[in-house]
Design a protein around this motif. Sequence first.
Motif, short mmCIF file in Angstrom:
data_model
loop_
_atom_site.label_atom_id
_atom_site.label_comp_id
_atom_site.label_asym_id
_atom_site.label_seq_id
_atom_site.Cartn_x
_atom_site.Cartn_y
_atom_site.Cartn_z
N ILE A 3 54.16 34.54 52.50
CA ILE A 3 53.88 35.00 53.86
C ILE A 3 54.05 33.84 54.85
O ILE A 3 54.44 34.05 56.00
N ALA A 4 53.76 32.62 54.39
CA ALA A 4 53.83 31.45 55.28
C ALA A 4 55.25 30.97 55.53
O ALA A 4 55.47 30.15 56.43
N ILE A 5 56.23 31.46 54.78
CA ILE A 5 57.60 30.95 54.92
C ILE A 5 58.13 31.13 56.34
O ILE A 5 58.65 30.18 56.95
N THR A 6 57.99 32.34 56.90
CA THR A 6 58.55 32.59 58.22
C THR A 6 57.92 31.72 59.31
O THR A 6 58.65 31.08 60.08
N PRO A 7 56.58 31.63 59.42
CA PRO A 7 56.02 30.75 60.45
C PRO A 7 56.36 29.27 60.25
O PRO A 7 56.62 28.56 61.23
N VAL A 8 56.36 28.81 59.00
CA VAL A 8 56.70 27.41 58.74
C VAL A 8 58.15 27.14 59.14
O VAL A 8 58.47 26.13 59.78
N LEU A 9 59.04 28.07 58.79
CA LEU A 9 60.45 27.91 59.15
C LEU A 9 60.63 27.97 60.66
O LEU A 9 61.45 27.23 61.23
N ALA A 10 59.86 28.83 61.34
CA ALA A 10 59.95 28.93 62.80
C ALA A 10 59.54 27.62 63.47
O ALA A 10 60.17 27.18 64.43
N VAL A 11 58.48 26.99 62.95
CA VAL A 11 58.04 25.70 63.51
C VAL A 11 59.11 24.62 63.28
O VAL A 11 59.41 23.82 64.17
N LEU A 12 59.70 24.62 62.08
CA LEU A 12 60.76 23.66 61.79
C LEU A 12 61.95 23.85 62.73
O LEU A 12 62.49 22.87 63.28
N LEU A 13 62.34 25.10 62.97
CA LEU A 13 63.47 25.36 63.86
C LEU A 13 63.12 25.05 65.30
O LEU A 13 63.96 24.57 66.07
N PHE A 14 61.86 25.27 65.71
CA PHE A 14 61.42 24.89 67.05
C PHE A 14 61.60 23.39 67.26
O PHE A 14 62.15 22.95 68.29
N ALA A 15 61.16 22.59 66.29
CA ALA A 15 61.32 21.14 66.39
C ALA A 15 62.79 20.74 66.41
O ALA A 15 63.19 19.82 67.13
N THR A 16 63.60 21.45 65.62
CA THR A 16 65.04 21.17 65.59
C THR A 16 65.69 21.49 66.94
O THR A 16 66.47 20.70 67.48
N PHE A 17 65.34 22.66 67.49
CA PHE A 17 65.93 23.07 68.76
C PHE A 17 65.54 22.12 69.89
O PHE A 17 66.31 21.92 70.83
N LEU A 18 64.35 21.55 69.81
CA LEU A 18 63.93 20.60 70.83
C LEU A 18 64.85 19.38 70.88
O LEU A 18 65.00 18.76 71.94
N GLY A 19 65.44 19.05 69.74
CA GLY A 19 66.33 17.89 69.70
C GLY A 19 67.74 18.18 70.13
O GLY A 19 68.60 17.29 70.11
N VAL A 20 68.03 19.43 70.52
CA VAL A 20 69.37 19.82 70.96
C VAL A 20 69.31 20.15 72.45
O VAL A 20 68.72 21.15 72.84
N PRO A 21 69.90 19.32 73.32
CA PRO A 21 69.89 19.62 74.76
C PRO A 21 70.56 20.96 75.04
O PRO A 21 71.64 21.25 74.53
N PHE A 22 69.92 21.80 75.84
CA PHE A 22 70.45 23.13 76.09
C PHE A 22 71.82 23.14 76.77
O PHE A 22 72.63 24.03 76.50
N PRO A 23 72.15 22.18 77.63
CA PRO A 23 73.53 22.14 78.15
C PRO A 23 74.57 21.98 77.05
O PRO A 23 75.67 22.53 77.14
N ALA A 24 74.21 21.25 75.97
CA ALA A 24 75.14 21.08 74.85
C ALA A 24 75.36 22.40 74.13
O ALA A 24 76.46 22.67 73.63
N ILE A 25 74.31 23.24 74.08
CA ILE A 25 74.46 24.56 73.46
C ILE A 25 75.45 25.41 74.25
O ILE A 25 76.31 26.09 73.69
N GLY A 26 75.34 25.35 75.58
CA GLY A 26 76.27 26.10 76.42
C GLY A 26 77.70 25.67 76.24
O GLY A 26 78.61 26.49 76.14
N ARG A 27 77.92 24.36 76.16
CA ARG A 27 79.28 23.85 75.95
C ARG A 27 79.81 24.27 74.59
O ARG A 27 80.98 24.62 74.44
N ALA A 28 78.94 24.21 73.56
CA ALA A 28 79.37 24.57 72.21
C ALA A 28 79.75 26.04 72.13
O ALA A 28 80.67 26.41 71.39
#
Length: 323
Positions: free
Chosen positions: A39-64
Amino acid sequence: MRSVIVWGERHQVALYLAAISAGGVLGLRVPSAARPLEIAITPVLAVLLFATFLGVPFPAIGRAFRDGRFLAVLLAVNFVIVPVVVFGLSRFVAQDAALLAGVLLVLLTPCVDYVIVFTGLGGGAKERLLAAAPILMLGQMLLLPLFLWWFVGVELVRTVELTPFIEAFVWVILLPLAAAGAVQYAASRSRWGRSVEAVAADAMVPLMMLTLAVVVASQVHGVSARLADLWVAVPIFLGFAALMLPLGAVAGRVSKLGVPARRAIVFSGATRNSLVVLPLALALPASFALAPLVVVTQTIVELIVMVAFVRLVPRLIRTGEIS
């Protein structure tokens, strides 16, 4: 504290292997922990992806997102090359319907979550994979039934529910992405937003260790109980990774992509969507009871392979190469 964080980043591969081992020991010694940890897999994975997304500037996502050549190669690798490879490998279990269903479900679906983390660790263009995640998710939702129909027949297609795809995309991609965007916006205007970004960056290694340990601990007991039946699938999953490493590298090089983009192509081609398709496998009829354990087996094998890829891919596709 800073020296501990630097030490962890320097020894992250060893720490990830230790986390996988610890999860295996916990899952085997305390089988009752499997259900709450699952049951904990989804929330743990969501927190990991949140931290990952924080390290990706959103303008770079738009360009990609506007990078047509990268997207074309990514789609060709995942929805043309991968199905050909999977069809060939799946012939080794074609006589067992449950094994075949599990192998096809997991290998035909490209990962859209922790592949972004591993790509970043391997020096790949994680922002490009992040931008492509909605397209990869939509593509597999539309094409998976078609591939299953081609490879198996209409009976299996009728049993597959696509709802878990949508739920996983919302909980693991959209919500963490929206939260990361809000924090990045706050970071440009306040100190607390910058503090959250700094803490998330420092917590990446522990978060990845926690995710690996939780996934393995929640699944390893079920796999061990049917190991004799599942063992035949392990060479298939190892063979898939071994084939997709050079195939992804060649596809990126032939397309004249840069080094980070080529690394991202390799990671995407080799990493599968096991955490999302597991609910699909669990929803299959009782005659396919082995299929979910096949998916879980692929998860465990893949986590070990990805830890190796973090070191191997940068050596195979080196910075400074002529693109």
